[in-house]
Design a protein around this motif. Structure first.
Motif, mmCIF file in Angstrom:
data_model
loop_
_atom_site.group_PDB
_atom_site.id
_atom_site.type_symbol
_atom_site.label_atom_id
_atom_site.label_comp_id
_atom_site.label_asym_id
_atom_site.label_seq_id
_atom_site.Cartn_x
_atom_site.Cartn_y
_atom_site.Cartn_z
ATOM 1 N N TYR A 1 1.957 4.932 -12.911
ATOM 2 C CA TYR A 1 1.335 4.445 -11.682
ATOM 3 C C TYR A 1 2.236 3.384 -11.050
ATOM 4 C CZ TYR A 1 -3.347 6.397 -12.729
ATOM 5 O OH TYR A 1 -4.403 7.232 -12.969
ATOM 6 N N PHE A 2 1.961 3.103 -9.772
ATOM 7 C CA PHE A 2 2.459 1.887 -9.146
ATOM 8 C C PHE A 2 1.299 0.898 -9.227
ATOM 9 C CE2 PHE A 2 4.923 5.170 -6.755
ATOM 10 C CZ PHE A 2 6.185 4.790 -7.192
ATOM 11 N N PHE A 3 1.438 -0.125 -10.035
ATOM 12 C CA PHE A 3 0.351 -1.079 -10.245
ATOM 13 C C PHE A 3 0.409 -2.161 -9.161
ATOM 14 C CE2 PHE A 3 1.132 0.846 -14.385
ATOM 15 C CZ PHE A 3 -0.145 1.259 -14.723
ATOM 16 N N LYS A 4 -0.683 -2.263 -8.393
ATOM 17 C CA LYS A 4 -0.737 -3.159 -7.238
ATOM 18 C C LYS A 4 -1.875 -4.166 -7.377
ATOM 19 C CE LYS A 4 2.384 -0.709 -4.929
ATOM 20 N NZ LYS A 4 3.708 -1.262 -4.540
ATOM 21 N N THR A 5 -1.706 -5.297 -6.710
ATOM 22 C CA THR A 5 -2.831 -6.217 -6.563
ATOM 23 C C THR A 5 -3.771 -5.633 -5.507
ATOM 24 O OG1 THR A 5 -1.763 -7.479 -4.795
ATOM 25 C CG2 THR A 5 -1.339 -8.184 -7.083
ATOM 26 N N ARG A 6 -4.994 -6.111 -5.476
ATOM 27 C CA ARG A 6 -5.942 -5.628 -4.464
ATOM 28 C C ARG A 6 -5.431 -5.948 -3.060
ATOM 29 N NH1 ARG A 6 -10.853 -3.918 -6.443
ATOM 30 N NH2 ARG A 6 -11.809 -4.109 -4.384
ATOM 31 N N GLU A 7 -4.797 -7.108 -2.922
ATOM 32 C CA GLU A 7 -4.277 -7.502 -1.608
ATOM 33 C C GLU A 7 -3.167 -6.554 -1.150
ATOM 34 O OE1 GLU A 7 -4.679 -9.500 -4.196
ATOM 35 O OE2 GLU A 7 -6.391 -10.712 -3.494
ATOM 36 N N ALA A 8 -2.253 -6.219 -2.056
ATOM 37 C CA ALA A 8 -1.146 -5.326 -1.719
ATOM 38 C C ALA A 8 -1.655 -3.923 -1.402
ATOM 39 C CB ALA A 8 -0.142 -5.272 -2.872
ATOM 40 N N PHE A 9 -2.663 -3.467 -2.156
ATOM 41 C CA PHE A 9 -3.216 -2.135 -1.914
ATOM 42 C C PHE A 9 -3.902 -2.089 -0.550
ATOM 43 C CE2 PHE A 9 -5.777 1.589 -2.256
ATOM 44 C CZ PHE A 9 -5.152 2.414 -3.192
ATOM 45 N N GLN A 10 -4.653 -3.114 -0.232
ATOM 46 C CA GLN A 10 -5.345 -3.162 1.059
ATOM 47 C C GLN A 10 -4.349 -3.181 2.219
ATOM 48 O OE1 GLN A 10 -7.795 -6.587 0.393
ATOM 49 N NE2 GLN A 10 -9.424 -5.427 -0.609
ATOM 50 N N GLN A 11 -3.196 -3.781 2.004
ATOM 51 C CA GLN A 11 -2.156 -3.779 3.030
ATOM 52 C C GLN A 11 -1.611 -2.374 3.238
ATOM 53 O OE1 GLN A 11 -1.290 -6.648 4.821
ATOM 54 N NE2 GLN A 11 -0.321 -5.133 6.139
ATOM 55 N N MET A 12 -1.471 -1.599 2.150
ATOM 56 C CA MET A 12 -1.025 -0.207 2.250
ATOM 57 C C MET A 12 -2.028 0.624 3.043
ATOM 58 S SD MET A 12 0.443 0.452 -1.617
ATOM 59 C CE MET A 12 1.107 2.093 -1.237
ATOM 60 N N ILE A 13 -3.305 0.342 2.851
ATOM 61 C CA ILE A 13 -4.344 1.058 3.606
ATOM 62 C C ILE A 13 -4.206 0.762 5.097
ATOM 63 C CG2 ILE A 13 -6.826 1.245 4.029
ATOM 64 C CD1 ILE A 13 -7.260 0.605 1.061
ATOM 65 N N GLN A 14 -4.048 -0.510 5.422
ATOM 66 C CA GLN A 14 -3.938 -0.924 6.831
ATOM 67 C C GLN A 14 -2.702 -0.326 7.502
ATOM 68 O OE1 GLN A 14 -4.120 -5.199 6.998
ATOM 69 N NE2 GLN A 14 -6.145 -5.305 6.049
ATOM 70 N N ASN A 15 -1.631 -0.155 6.747
ATOM 71 C CA ASN A 15 -0.385 0.384 7.294
ATOM 72 C C ASN A 15 -0.333 1.915 7.290
ATOM 73 O OD1 ASN A 15 0.479 -2.245 7.620
ATOM 74 N ND2 ASN A 15 1.690 -2.275 5.736
ATOM 75 N N ASN A 16 -1.432 2.568 6.892
ATOM 76 C CA ASN A 16 -1.521 4.029 6.838
ATOM 77 C C ASN A 16 -0.424 4.620 5.938
ATOM 78 O OD1 ASN A 16 -2.787 6.471 7.522
ATOM 79 N ND2 ASN A 16 -1.334 6.869 9.190
ATOM 80 N N GLU A 17 -0.141 3.934 4.839
ATOM 81 C CA GLU A 17 0.898 4.379 3.924
ATOM 82 C C GLU A 17 0.376 5.306 2.831
ATOM 83 O OE1 GLU A 17 2.946 1.014 2.309
ATOM 84 O OE2 GLU A 17 3.089 0.007 4.253
ATOM 85 N N LEU A 18 -0.935 5.586 2.862
ATOM 86 C CA LEU A 18 -1.540 6.395 1.806
ATOM 87 C C LEU A 18 -2.076 7.713 2.362
ATOM 88 C CD1 LEU A 18 -3.489 3.531 0.022
ATOM 89 C CD2 LEU A 18 -1.387 4.627 -0.784
ATOM 90 N N LEU A 19 -1.784 8.793 1.663
ATOM 91 C CA LEU A 19 -2.324 10.102 2.033
ATOM 92 C C LEU A 19 -3.827 10.127 1.804
ATOM 93 C CD1 LEU A 19 -1.709 13.044 2.881
ATOM 94 C CD2 LEU A 19 -1.378 13.568 0.456
ATOM 95 N N GLU A 20 -4.236 9.453 0.759
ATOM 96 C CA GLU A 20 -5.660 9.310 0.446
ATOM 97 C C GLU A 20 -5.815 8.078 -0.415
ATOM 98 O OE1 GLU A 20 -6.968 9.536 -2.824
ATOM 99 O OE2 GLU A 20 -4.961 9.799 -3.635
ATOM 100 N N TRP A 21 -7.027 7.565 -0.450
ATOM 101 C CA TRP A 21 -7.334 6.472 -1.364
ATOM 102 C C TRP A 21 -8.827 6.451 -1.611
ATOM 103 C CZ3 TRP A 21 -10.672 2.556 0.064
ATOM 104 C CH2 TRP A 21 -10.935 2.446 1.445
ATOM 105 N N ALA A 22 -9.185 5.883 -2.754
ATOM 106 C CA ALA A 22 -10.601 5.801 -3.103
ATOM 107 C C ALA A 22 -10.798 4.634 -4.062
ATOM 108 C CB ALA A 22 -11.068 7.100 -3.750
#
Length: 205
Positions: free
Chosen positions: A54-75
């Motif tokens: 995995y790429f292990f992320k903090t919640r803050e870093a993951f939420q930034q990926m969501i905002q930047n539309n960098e994820l094909l999907e997330w849950a």
């Protein structure tokens, strides 16, 4: 010469069913299949390696990926985020390489909305009792989390109807062979080959 687009293979199943182990064996036997590494906010388990499991992320870093539309999907699953980096998946498919996503049911259904032509495989345990034993033997969950995961598993099994294939993971080697058979058959579907064949007919000999 026309390069056929790669296959997008999505493998899901309840926690503890053995998705990671099956994918690991499949990768060793078929090096031509690219493995998509997911991002997650959960803590690494013993033996897991950053960038491989995995790429292990903090919640803050993951939420930034969501905002930047960098994820094909997330849950969000059992208190943690899981997601698939978009760019790597799309580039791999365009290069004609097959890629497999090992993701949770929620994420898989989101991917299906974007890539309905993908191959969606649901890995199921021989029984719920066996699934419970596997989670217990993994030794990573307390009693409360075990109950949460078993309840989540029951809900996930209801989603089987949205998948193309169901593979029972009774033995790892058998489950891998079943998935290999599915992939080979899908590569040969006329719907995937016909567009390129029609182009050949237009070429001057």
């Amino acid at each position: 010469m026309f390069v056929q687009k790669g296959l997008l293979i999505v493998l899901s199943g309840p926690s503890g069913v053995g998705k990671g182990t099956v994918c690991s064996v499949l990768r060793k036997e078929q090096s031509d299949i690219v493995y998509s590494v997911s991002a997650t906010t959960r803590s690494p388990r013993i033996g897991e390696v950053e960038g491989i499991n995995y790429f292990f992320k903090t919640r803050e870093a993951f939420q930034q990926m969501i905002q930047n539309n960098e994820l094909l999907e997330w849950a969000e699953y059992v208190g943690n985020y899981y997601g698939t980096p978009r760019r790597f998946v799309e580039e791999t498919i365009q290069q004609g390489k097959d890629i497999i996503l090992e993701i949770e049911v929620q994420g898989a259904l989101k991917v299906k909305q974007t890539y309905p032509e993908g191959i969606f495989i649901f890995l199921i345990p021989p029984s719920l009792a066996e699934l419970k034993n596997r989670i217990i033997h993994r030794g990573t969950e307390n009693d409360e989390n075990l109950i949460r995961r078993m309840n989540a598993a029951k809900e996930e099994l209801k989603m089987l109807k949205y998948y193309d294939y169901a593979v029972v993971n009774d033995e790892i080697s058998k489950a891998v062979k079943r998935i290999q058979a599915i992939i080979e058959a899908e590569r040969l579907r006329k719907e995937r080959i016909l567009p390129y064949y029609e182009q050949w007919l237009k070429e001057e000999l």
